[in-house]
Design an enzyme around this catalytic site. Structure first.
Site, PDB file in Angstrom:
ATOM      1  N   ASP A 158       4.713  27.636  27.076  1.00 22.29           N
ATOM      2  CA  ASP A 158       5.234  28.767  26.308  1.00 22.29           C
ATOM      3  C   ASP A 158       4.891  30.129  26.881  1.00 22.29           C
ATOM      4  O   ASP A 158       5.216  31.149  26.275  1.00 22.29           O
ATOM      5  CB  ASP A 158       4.724  28.681  24.868  1.00 22.29           C
ATOM      6  CG  ASP A 158       5.378  27.539  24.101  1.00 22.29           C
ATOM      7  OD1 ASP A 158       6.605  27.394  24.208  1.00 22.29           O
ATOM      8  OD2 ASP A 158       4.659  26.793  23.415  1.00 22.29           O
ATOM      9  N   ASP A 207      13.054  22.985  24.001  1.00 22.70           N
ATOM     10  CA  ASP A 207      12.619  24.382  23.919  1.00 22.70           C
ATOM     11  C   ASP A 207      12.269  24.961  25.293  1.00 22.70           C
ATOM     12  O   ASP A 207      12.397  26.171  25.528  1.00 22.70           O
ATOM     13  CB  ASP A 207      11.368  24.527  23.040  1.00 22.70           C
ATOM     14  CG  ASP A 207      11.372  23.674  21.782  1.00 22.70           C
ATOM     15  OD1 ASP A 207      11.889  22.535  21.826  1.00 22.70           O
ATOM     16  OD2 ASP A 207      10.812  24.123  20.771  1.00 22.70           O
TER      17      ASP A 207
END
Length: 402
Positions: A118, A180
């Site tokens: 992330d 994602d």
């Protein structure tokens, strides 16, 4: 007799005029401008509320409606700084710039993150927008360090960046990759051009190609998690973590895929990515479970539809992606994508999803879903819903002003 007839017609007209008229739809440009101004008011209140907590960033609210914050290490840390930069882009005031700078620097230490994927979300939403709008090389240097950190998670045998490291809840997967992760490739594509180094684009495009091959079903819906065998490099499991079931279409995951392949086409010109983005868009827009207001349920296959929770974050991500995708496709498809995106913006900008000023923890949007199976962040505001909503507003404004 004539006068009586004329009086009757006038009276009839008067009574007809008393009927409640259909509400006139606000011009889209006006709606966009007003929504951006409203978002600015929300965000300035949010920035002020945390001015004395220099290591905290907005995340969501709790059951009592109070603000929940995170530190820079949580994956959503870069979104609020990004919101501030977008709002500064729309209205370049010193106040917005100062707050955007303040909150961006709160995330700087994540440039060294190598234990999750992330770092792209954290750094590029904040520092990427900061550099784009200011040209300050300090921001550029942070992005380079973060890109070097991210590519350490790439496994050439598998052809993907690993999403999660080992944890009790992820022990069933050898090498998990989530849809994602497509979103974090934008930073690598940018770095490849900015620093004239193909190592970044090689990793990004190899990951995108592997995901295209293994993450999608025949109808172009996406699995959430694909785990790879670390020896053969082949998929070993296809599951979900945040969706309803392994075989369901988790709404935000479909949004990540749509946005990710649209972005990858922009960055590379690879027609395979454009075709994939169109296929994903068609799956979403033609899905019989897409509600009339075009804000999806948290999962397209949730068992309690039409009473399932909506996910404004998924709606905002899909909306922003459709606006961009509309610029790369045929005139017919462009019109269809923009029509849905406009409906989504109108929905998100209505009282059904947009919070009252001073409420909702100072977040802009209500009614998002974070992790339904885990029972966390359900029907609450989420900082990334605000980010992609503001981005979508800005993208639509730029189109309208062309």
């Amino acid at each position: 007799m004539y006068r009586q007839f004329l009086s009757f017609l006038l009276l009839l007209g008067l009574f007809n005029g008393c009927a409640t008229p259909e509400p006139k739809e606000k011009p889209l440009g006006q709606l966009v401008d007003e929504s951006l101004e409203f978002a600015t008011q929300h965000s300035l209140l949010m920035a002020e509320s945390l001015k004395d907590q220099p290591d905290r960033l907005p995340q969501t609210i709790d059951k009592e409606g109070k603000l929940v914050t995170c530190n820079s290490a949580w994956w959503v840390s870069g979104f609020f700084p990004g919101v501030l930069w977008y709002l500064y882009e729309n209205t370049p005031t010193d106040t917005l710039k100062d707050w955007a700078t303040n909150y961006t620097m709160r995330v700087e230490d994540q440039k060294y993150t190598t234990d999750n994927h992330d770092v792209g979300f954290m750094i590029f939403c904040s520092f990427g927008n900061a550099y784009r709008l200011t040209g300050d090389t300090l921001y550029r240097d942070v992005i380079r360090t973060a890109s070097n950190s991210l590519i350490t998670r790439f496994n050439p045998t598998i052809g993907c960046i690993r999403s999660w490291d080992y944890a009790p809840w992820s022990a069933k997967w050898q090498y998990p990759v989530i849809i994602d992760n497509m979103m974090n490739l934008e930073m690598l594509e940018w770095a490849s051009k900015a620093f004239d180094d193909t190592i970044y684009s090689h990793v990004a495009e190899t990951h995108a190609n592997t995901t295209l091959k293994n993450h999608f079903r025949d109808d172009f819906s996406s699995y959430h998690v694909v785990s790879y065998d670390t020896i053969s490099g082949q998929p070993e499991k296809k599951n979900t973590a945040q969706g309803y079931s392994d075989d369901s279409a988790w709404a935000r995951g479909q949004g990540w895929g749509l946005y990710g392949y649209t972005m990858m086409y922009r960055e590379t010109g690879n027609e395979a990515y454009l075709k994939q983005a169109e296929n994903i868009a068609d799956f979403i827009l033609n899905n019989p479970n897409l509600p009339e207001d075009k804000i999806p349920y948290w999962d397209f296959d949730a068992p309690d539809i039409p009473n399932a929770k909506r996910d404004a974050s998924a709606g905002a991500i899909i909306c922003s992606a459709l606006i961009e995708l509309s610029q790369y496709v045929s005139a017919e498809k462009s019109k269809a994508y923009l029509s849905v995106a406009e409906m989504q913006l109108r929905s998100l900008s209505s009282p059904a999803y947009q919070a009252n000023l001073g409420e909702n923890g100072n977040f802009i949007l209500e009614h998002s879903v974070g992790h339904m199976p885990n029972g966390t962040e359900v029907d609450v505001p989420l900082t990334y819903a605000d980010y992609y909503y503001v981005e979508a507003l800005l993208r639509m404004k730029k189109l309208l002003n062309k």
